[in-house]
Design a protein around this motif. Structure first.
Motif, PDB file in Angstrom:
ATOM      1  N   VAL A 126       9.633   2.488  -6.030  1.00  0.00           N
ATOM      2  CA  VAL A 126       9.653   2.861  -4.607  1.00  0.00           C
ATOM      3  C   VAL A 126      10.181   1.701  -3.776  1.00  0.00           C
ATOM      4  O   VAL A 126      11.012   1.874  -2.869  1.00  0.00           O
ATOM      5  CB  VAL A 126       8.246   3.281  -4.138  1.00  0.00           C
ATOM      6  CG1 VAL A 126       8.240   3.521  -2.625  1.00  0.00           C
ATOM      7  CG2 VAL A 126       7.786   4.544  -4.856  1.00  0.00           C
ATOM      8  N   GLY A 127       9.718   0.477  -4.069  1.00  0.00           N
ATOM      9  CA  GLY A 127      10.212  -0.689  -3.360  1.00  0.00           C
ATOM     10  C   GLY A 127      11.705  -0.865  -3.531  1.00  0.00           C
ATOM     11  O   GLY A 127      12.429  -1.173  -2.570  1.00  0.00           O
ATOM     12  N   LYS A 128      12.204  -0.661  -4.743  1.00  0.00           N
ATOM     13  CA  LYS A 128      13.649  -0.779  -4.979  1.00  0.00           C
ATOM     14  C   LYS A 128      14.425   0.254  -4.168  1.00  0.00           C
ATOM     15  O   LYS A 128      15.504  -0.026  -3.651  1.00  0.00           O
ATOM     16  CB  LYS A 128      13.939  -0.604  -6.474  1.00  0.00           C
ATOM     17  CG  LYS A 128      13.576  -1.801  -7.328  1.00  0.00           C
ATOM     18  CD  LYS A 128      13.915  -1.527  -8.795  1.00  0.00           C
ATOM     19  CE  LYS A 128      13.510  -2.688  -9.680  1.00  0.00           C
ATOM     20  NZ  LYS A 128      13.807  -2.416 -11.111  1.00  0.00           N
ATOM     21  N   ARG A 164       0.841  -1.208   0.000  1.00  0.00           N
ATOM     22  CA  ARG A 164       0.000   0.000   0.000  1.00  0.00           C
ATOM     23  C   ARG A 164       0.868   1.247   0.000  1.00  0.00           C
ATOM     24  O   ARG A 164       0.585   2.225  -0.719  1.00  0.00           O
ATOM     25  CB  ARG A 164      -0.906  -0.034   1.220  1.00  0.00           C
ATOM     26  CG  ARG A 164      -1.696   1.243   1.499  1.00  0.00           C
ATOM     27  CD  ARG A 164      -2.596   1.029   2.704  1.00  0.00           C
ATOM     28  NE  ARG A 164      -3.324   2.216   3.105  1.00  0.00           N
ATOM     29  CZ  ARG A 164      -2.992   3.012   4.127  1.00  0.00           C
ATOM     30  NH1 ARG A 164      -1.902   2.738   4.837  1.00  0.00           N
ATOM     31  NH2 ARG A 164      -3.728   4.054   4.442  1.00  0.00           N
ATOM     32  N   TRP A 165       1.922   1.235   0.811  1.00  0.00           N
ATOM     33  CA  TRP A 165       2.801   2.400   0.926  1.00  0.00           C
ATOM     34  C   TRP A 165       3.508   2.700  -0.387  1.00  0.00           C
ATOM     35  O   TRP A 165       3.615   3.865  -0.802  1.00  0.00           O
ATOM     36  CB  TRP A 165       3.824   2.163   2.038  1.00  0.00           C
ATOM     37  CG  TRP A 165       4.869   3.232   2.080  1.00  0.00           C
ATOM     38  CD1 TRP A 165       4.718   4.505   2.521  1.00  0.00           C
ATOM     39  CD2 TRP A 165       6.227   3.113   1.618  1.00  0.00           C
ATOM     40  NE1 TRP A 165       5.909   5.198   2.376  1.00  0.00           N
ATOM     41  CE2 TRP A 165       6.837   4.366   1.829  1.00  0.00           C
ATOM     42  CE3 TRP A 165       6.976   2.077   1.075  1.00  0.00           C
ATOM     43  CZ2 TRP A 165       8.168   4.599   1.499  1.00  0.00           C
ATOM     44  CZ3 TRP A 165       8.306   2.312   0.751  1.00  0.00           C
ATOM     45  CH2 TRP A 165       8.889   3.567   0.954  1.00  0.00           C
ATOM     46  N   THR A 166       3.990   1.676  -1.081  1.00  0.00           N
ATOM     47  CA  THR A 166       4.685   1.935  -2.345  1.00  0.00           C
ATOM     48  C   THR A 166       3.749   2.568  -3.377  1.00  0.00           C
ATOM     49  O   THR A 166       4.158   3.451  -4.140  1.00  0.00           O
ATOM     50  CB  THR A 166       5.301   0.644  -2.923  1.00  0.00           C
ATOM     51  OG1 THR A 166       4.272  -0.327  -3.162  1.00  0.00           O
ATOM     52  CG2 THR A 166       6.344   0.058  -1.980  1.00  0.00           C
ATOM     53  N   LYS A 167       2.486   2.141  -3.395  1.00  0.00           N
ATOM     54  CA  LYS A 167       1.527   2.736  -4.327  1.00  0.00           C
ATOM     55  C   LYS A 167       1.274   4.202  -3.983  1.00  0.00           C
ATOM     56  O   LYS A 167       1.247   5.079  -4.858  1.00  0.00           O
ATOM     57  CB  LYS A 167       0.216   1.955  -4.307  1.00  0.00           C
ATOM     58  CG  LYS A 167       0.318   0.544  -4.874  1.00  0.00           C
ATOM     59  CD  LYS A 167      -1.018  -0.187  -4.742  1.00  0.00           C
ATOM     60  CE  LYS A 167      -0.909  -1.614  -5.251  1.00  0.00           C
ATOM     61  NZ  LYS A 167      -2.190  -2.361  -5.081  1.00  0.00           N
ATOM     62  N   ASP A 227       8.509   6.614  -9.343  1.00  0.00           N
ATOM     63  CA  ASP A 227       7.174   6.960  -9.829  1.00  0.00           C
ATOM     64  C   ASP A 227       6.307   5.743 -10.110  1.00  0.00           C
ATOM     65  O   ASP A 227       5.214   5.860 -10.661  1.00  0.00           O
ATOM     66  CB  ASP A 227       7.268   7.846 -11.069  1.00  0.00           C
ATOM     67  CG  ASP A 227       8.012   7.183 -12.221  1.00  0.00           C
ATOM     68  OD1 ASP A 227       8.380   5.992 -12.083  1.00  0.00           O
ATOM     69  OD2 ASP A 227       8.228   7.851 -13.247  1.00  0.00           O
ATOM     70  N   THR A 228       6.783   4.565  -9.728  1.00  0.00           N
ATOM     71  CA  THR A 228       5.971   3.346  -9.762  1.00  0.00           C
ATOM     72  C   THR A 228       6.165   2.624  -8.441  1.00  0.00           C
ATOM     73  O   THR A 228       7.198   2.803  -7.768  1.00  0.00           O
ATOM     74  CB  THR A 228       6.390   2.410 -10.907  1.00  0.00           C
ATOM     75  OG1 THR A 228       7.703   1.885 -10.630  1.00  0.00           O
ATOM     76  CG2 THR A 228       6.377   3.121 -12.251  1.00  0.00           C
TER      77      THR A 228
END
Length: 512
Positions: A292-294, A271-274, A287-288
């Motif tokens: 963000v996860g990376k 949820r946080w990455t979105k 921006d995806t």
């Protein structure tokens, strides 16, 4: 509320509600006890002297408002042996300012396990609206083993005063867990088997009787929901208006409550990455969701190579994961925290004007409850296998959540775990995104307490609902004021990432 004569009420209610606690099985109220002749009741009820105590109220301490009064009650250390060793339970009271509107007493617990509660009435007095607090004397207490209630203090070192650790230090974790168990046994071995949620619930019923009340109302947050649920199971006829805020699943007490943090953290991470990807212009983490996860996992890898120093504290990769996990449930906080970690890793961190953090609470009482309430695996290799598997399934926190605790080296509990399965009315309030007591655990408690209603704050963030959402507050306040539950479960609304009101109610302990 019309109060009945003190002594006759106590002679009957304590025999009915407390005498079964002498057995190893949890206590329940016994209707047949009421028909016992008075002389036989006196002989058969060794708990009667505890119930007939008259609290002697006095000042609570230096700096405490004069209106808050404190007293000490005696309770059995072991309810199977009421004539044996006694311990102290410190209690507090803030009397209603509207005696003519008084309904009864509202007991409270701020969380933990291991959280002191003597000052909880002061916090509630600030939170509750006038039409609610005028209905109650507000009652706080330090649970057994905590604060002023015959505390358990194992003399732990700072290194030992930690519950959850990463897999990479597993052998050291085992040694520390064994050391904590040994120290607690040496310092407080006679108390340890009896510092449990069940016995604290029994203490609450002694407190009820000593106050001359037929029933109690109750507000409990986090661990306090487990305590409240167990009370309703042991003493269903003594429970009046119970509000359970941010709820624990009694079936998961306690290893399951720690382990559930791992899959829930993964859900929160997605949820946080979105959310953060949609705000790349602000946070510059990608921006995806994948980017963000990376960014986050790159920081973890960087910290493992060269610890990231934040406010003078070096964090390795495990430290980054541990610090970020609870904030992921409040998306804006997590985004800001990860940005700051990234800046620190690049040598661009700004000095922060932060208050001095409070000292870490002693986990002695926490461990006593967590290990005394239910059985844990005894073989350290079980924890190693679970940690390896869960680290693979849930890389953010799986190894922490499944790690070894002192409970692996604790003596066996003297009672079985309490199964909650009743129809006692209660109101459960819960944020959808709660880092300590996830929504699924509140839903589970709702299913076990079949007379309950549930208020869910859709997209609600943070641990502890009361005082943070007007819709949920309205439901809780209406119930406490009138005793009427909502006709059906309620869904309130919140906006993810919004600044939420901060509740002043304390929530100490690993589960809050």
């Amino acid at each position: 509320m019309q109060r009945r004569p003190l002594v006759p009420l106590l002679a009957v209610s304590v025999m009915a509600a407390l005498a079964p606690a002498l057995a190893a099985a949890p206590a329940t109220a016994s209707p047949s006890a009421r028909s016992t002749p008075a002389s036989a009741a006196a002989d058969a009820d060794p708990l009667r002297p505890y119930a007939r105590q008259k609290p002697v109220w006095g000042k609570c301490g230096v700096g405490t408002p004069a209106a808050l009064r404190c007293a000490t009650l005696k309770v059995p250390l072991d309810y199977r042996d009421p004539g044996g060793k006694k311990i102290d339970i410190a209690i507090s009271r803030l009397k209603t300012s509207a005696p003519g509107k008084r309904h009864g007493v509202l007991l409270s617990n701020p969380g933990g396990p291991g959280g002191p509660g003597l000052e909880m009435p002061l916090e509630l007095e600030r939170q509750l609206p006038r039409q609610v607090k005028g209905r109650y004397d507000l009652i706080g207490f330090d649970p057994r083993g905590v604060g002023r209630s015959t505390p358990v203090q194992c003399g732990l070192s700072p290194e030992e005063n930690v519950l959850l650790r990463p897999l990479r230090t597993f052998d050291k974790n085992v040694a520390l867990a064994r050391s904590v168990a040994d120290k607690c046994r040496a310092k407080a071995g006679d108390k340890l088997p009896h510092i449990t949620t069940r016995n604290t619930a029994r203490d609450m019923d002694v407190l009820r009787a000593a106050l001359g009340e037929r029933k109690i109302s109750y507000y409990g947050v986090s661990y306090g929901t487990a305590l409240g649920a167990v009370y309703t199971q042991l003493f269903p006829r003594r429970a009046d208006r119970f509000v359970l805020d941010s709820a624990i699943d009694p079936k998961l007490m306690w290893r399951g409550m720690f382990r559930i943090w791992a899959p829930e953290a993964e859900r929160a991470f997605q949820r946080w990455t979105k959310w953060t990807a949609a705000r790349d212009a602000t946070y510059r983490l990608g921006d995806t969701p994948a980017e963000v996860g990376k960014s986050f996992w790159a920081l973890v890898a960087r910290a493992d190579r060269d610890p990231i120093v934040i406010d003078g504290v070096p964090l390795d990769g495990a430290g980054v994961r541990e610090q970020v996990r609870p904030n992921l449930f409040t998306v804006r906080d997590a985004a800001r925290q990860v940005v700051r970690l990234k800046e620190a890793a690049g040598g661009r961190a700004k000095a922060q004007d932060l208050p001095e953090p409070p000292p870490e609470p002693d986990v002695s009482a926490t461990v006593s409850v967590v290990c005394g309430d239910s059985s844990w695996p005894r073989d350290p290799e079980t924890y190693r296998r679970d940690s390896i598997r869960d680290a693979d399934r849930y890389p953010l926190y799986g190894d922490f959540a499944s790690g070894v605790l002192p409970c692996a080296f604790w003596d066996r509990p003297v009672e079985p775990a309490t199964e909650v399965n009743n129809t006692v009315p209660a109101l459960i309030v819960q944020n959808e995104w709660d880092s300590q007591t996830p929504l699924v655990t509140a839903q589970a408690l709702h299913g076990q307490m079949k007379g309950s209603r549930m208020v869910t704050v859709d997209e609600g963030e943070g641990h502890g609902v009361y005082g943070t959402n007007p819709c949920a507050d309205f439901a809780a306040n209406s119930y406490l004021a009138t005793g009427k539950l909502p006709a059906a479960d309620v869904t309130c609304r919140a906006t993810p990432g919004e600044r939420r009101a901060t509740s002043s109610l304390p929530a100490p302990g690993p589960l809050g």
